[in-house]
Write a protein that holds these residues in place. Structure first.
Motif, mmCIF file in Angstrom:
data_model
loop_
_atom_site.group_PDB
_atom_site.id
_atom_site.type_symbol
_atom_site.label_atom_id
_atom_site.label_comp_id
_atom_site.label_asym_id
_atom_site.label_seq_id
_atom_site.Cartn_x
_atom_site.Cartn_y
_atom_site.Cartn_z
ATOM 1 N N ALA A 41 -106.465 104.839 10.278
ATOM 2 C CA ALA A 41 -106.523 104.447 8.863
ATOM 3 C C ALA A 41 -106.722 102.940 8.715
ATOM 4 O O ALA A 41 -107.582 102.485 7.935
ATOM 5 C CB ALA A 41 -105.249 104.891 8.152
ATOM 6 N N LEU A 42 -105.964 102.168 9.468
ATOM 7 C CA LEU A 42 -106.085 100.710 9.359
ATOM 8 C C LEU A 42 -107.404 100.217 9.944
ATOM 9 O O LEU A 42 -108.004 99.259 9.426
ATOM 10 C CB LEU A 42 -104.904 100.037 10.063
ATOM 11 N N GLY A 43 -107.870 100.834 11.026
ATOM 12 C CA GLY A 43 -109.156 100.438 11.602
ATOM 13 C C GLY A 43 -110.308 100.715 10.663
ATOM 14 O O GLY A 43 -111.231 99.881 10.512
ATOM 15 N N ALA A 44 -110.287 101.880 10.015
ATOM 16 C CA ALA A 44 -111.338 102.195 9.045
ATOM 17 C C ALA A 44 -111.271 101.260 7.842
ATOM 18 O O ALA A 44 -112.305 100.802 7.326
ATOM 19 C CB ALA A 44 -111.201 103.649 8.608
ATOM 20 N N LEU A 45 -110.049 100.966 7.385
ATOM 21 C CA LEU A 45 -109.889 100.052 6.245
ATOM 22 C C LEU A 45 -110.410 98.665 6.581
ATOM 23 O O LEU A 45 -111.115 98.041 5.773
ATOM 24 C CB LEU A 45 -108.419 99.993 5.850
ATOM 25 N N ALA A 46 -110.064 98.162 7.773
ATOM 26 C CA ALA A 46 -110.510 96.827 8.169
ATOM 27 C C ALA A 46 -112.030 96.753 8.253
ATOM 28 O O ALA A 46 -112.639 95.762 7.826
ATOM 29 C CB ALA A 46 -109.884 96.453 9.514
ATOM 30 N N SER A 47 -112.654 97.787 8.785
ATOM 31 C CA SER A 47 -114.114 97.780 8.907
ATOM 32 C C SER A 47 -114.789 97.929 7.552
ATOM 33 O O SER A 47 -115.826 97.310 7.296
ATOM 34 C CB SER A 47 -114.563 98.913 9.837
ATOM 35 N N LEU A 49 -105.382 92.228 9.479
ATOM 36 C CA LEU A 49 -104.993 93.358 10.316
ATOM 37 C C LEU A 49 -105.248 93.066 11.791
ATOM 38 O O LEU A 49 -104.456 93.475 12.656
ATOM 39 C CB LEU A 49 -105.754 94.607 9.883
ATOM 40 N N SER A 50 -106.334 92.374 12.095
ATOM 41 C CA SER A 50 -106.611 92.010 13.484
ATOM 42 C C SER A 50 -105.554 91.046 14.016
ATOM 43 O O SER A 50 -105.109 91.161 15.169
ATOM 44 C CB SER A 50 -108.003 91.375 13.596
ATOM 45 N N LEU A 51 -105.128 90.100 13.182
ATOM 46 C CA LEU A 51 -104.078 89.173 13.581
ATOM 47 C C LEU A 51 -102.756 89.908 13.795
ATOM 48 O O LEU A 51 -102.021 89.622 14.759
ATOM 49 C CB LEU A 51 -103.917 88.085 12.523
ATOM 50 N N GLU A 74 -104.286 100.398 19.931
ATOM 51 C CA GLU A 74 -105.439 100.935 20.643
ATOM 52 C C GLU A 74 -106.328 101.759 19.713
ATOM 53 O O GLU A 74 -107.559 101.622 19.728
ATOM 54 C CB GLU A 74 -104.959 101.804 21.816
ATOM 55 N N PHE A 75 -105.729 102.580 18.877
ATOM 56 C CA PHE A 75 -106.506 103.374 17.921
ATOM 57 C C PHE A 75 -107.162 102.476 16.872
ATOM 58 O O PHE A 75 -108.298 102.720 16.456
ATOM 59 C CB PHE A 75 -105.602 104.400 17.244
ATOM 60 N N PHE A 76 -106.454 101.459 16.457
ATOM 61 C CA PHE A 76 -107.008 100.513 15.485
ATOM 62 C C PHE A 76 -108.252 99.820 16.043
ATOM 63 O O PHE A 76 -109.293 99.739 15.370
ATOM 64 C CB PHE A 76 -105.943 99.480 15.118
ATOM 65 N N ARG A 77 -108.164 99.336 17.260
ATOM 66 C CA ARG A 77 -109.287 98.614 17.850
ATOM 67 C C ARG A 77 -110.489 99.516 18.094
ATOM 68 O O ARG A 77 -111.637 99.120 17.857
ATOM 69 C CB ARG A 77 -108.842 97.952 19.157
ATOM 70 N N SER A 126 -113.938 98.950 16.035
ATOM 71 C CA SER A 126 -115.143 98.600 16.794
ATOM 72 C C SER A 126 -116.302 99.540 16.486
ATOM 73 O O SER A 126 -117.430 99.098 16.231
ATOM 74 C CB SER A 126 -114.828 98.620 18.290
ATOM 75 N N VAL A 127 -116.027 100.847 16.509
ATOM 76 C CA VAL A 127 -117.097 101.818 16.259
ATOM 77 C C VAL A 127 -117.496 101.819 14.792
ATOM 78 O O VAL A 127 -118.695 101.892 14.455
ATOM 79 C CB VAL A 127 -116.652 103.224 16.706
ATOM 80 N N ALA A 128 -116.521 101.742 13.907
ATOM 81 C CA ALA A 128 -116.824 101.817 12.481
ATOM 82 C C ALA A 128 -117.655 100.629 12.012
ATOM 83 O O ALA A 128 -118.531 100.786 11.155
ATOM 84 C CB ALA A 128 -115.518 101.891 11.679
#
Length: 257
Positions: A84-90, A100-102, A141-144, A148-150
């Motif tokens: 969820a956070l990885g998709a939101l950040a992208s 979020l990356s920080l 790990e899931f966030f990164r 990256s892919v998104a």
């Protein structure tokens, strides 16, 4: 593919033993038979007895259930949060992405052991502390992976066309992003569960995790280690169970679709 199927089959056997074992056991993991200390298998204890006369069958099945429950719960929580956070950040980019990356980099600097110990002070029980501490580390790990892919997929013509046609973020994620992210996340999930099980056993082995008389693989190894000469078969059981769990999950993670 064959390795993945082998891992799934082995994991299914272990999960079945963890779920069904307590139902088949007539004694329970805590009842002592002091006259049967370190004795071999019999009708009451199919895997023999430990150093306190407790059924190894009952304790091993309960230990597997505990480790699998915590590991799967922590990894599932981390996966949902990280995706969820990885998709939101992208999707949003800008200060949300940077923030979020920080946060992920800051949490990554904390050892998993320290995180579990911190949660142990905050939360009322050790299993909850393991769940929260492991999830708080694993989500990175899931966030990164998701981020990256998104980021590359969101810049593709397919996403641009879907957006122009009025499709929302959930549709884009389900139809365009997930086919790309899914296989990698399944691998990350298998490795996450394996790492969680290894961490639980390792902390139990150094007497930082679960407390006696709770059946837990690492704690069982510590308890049976002084008796390895008298009953090597008893010590071998939690070691073999932990090895089989990690092997099955690594086969699943390493197997190709």
């Amino acid at each position: 593919m064959r390795a993945r199927h082998l891992g799934l089959g082995l994991l299914a056997v272990l999960v079945a033993f963890a779920l069904i074992g307590p139902l088949l056991d007539p004694v329970g993991p805590f009842k002592q038979a002091l006259l049967r200390v370190l004795a071999g298998p019999d009708a009451q204890a199919w895997f023999g007895y430990d150093h306190l006369g407790r059924s190894m069958f009952a304790r091993l099945s309960q230990a597997l259930r505990l480790s699998l429950t915590i590991a799967f719960a922590a990894t599932a929580t981390a996966a949902v949060l990280g995706i969820a956070l990885g998709a939101l950040a992208s999707w949003r980019g800008g200060w949300i992405d940077r923030g979020l990356s920080l946060l992920a980099d800051s949490v990554l600097a904390l050892p998993a052991l320290l995180m579990v110990l911190m949660m142990g002070v905050i939360l009322p029980s050790t299993p909850l502390a393991f769940w929260a501490g492991l999830a708080a580390v694993q989500w990175i790990e899931f966030f990164r992976l998701t981020r990256s892919v998104a980021r590359s997929q969101l810049a593709s013509p397919a996403v641009e066309a879907a957006t122009l046609q009025g499709f929302g973020p959930l549709w884009v994620f389900r139809r365009i992003l997930w086919p790309e992210i899914g296989p990698m996340l399944r691998t990350a999930t298998a490795f996450g569960v394996a790492n969680a099980i290894a961490a639980i056993a390792a902390l139990g082995f150094v007497s930082v995790g679960m407390r006696a008389p709770t059946p837990e693989l690492g704690l069982m190894m510590v308890e049976l280690l002084p008796s390895w000469r008298e009953a090597p078969f008893a010590l071998l059981q939690p070691v073999a169970a932990c090895f089989a769990l990690l092997l099955s999950l690594n086969l699943i993670a390493g197997g190709r679709e």
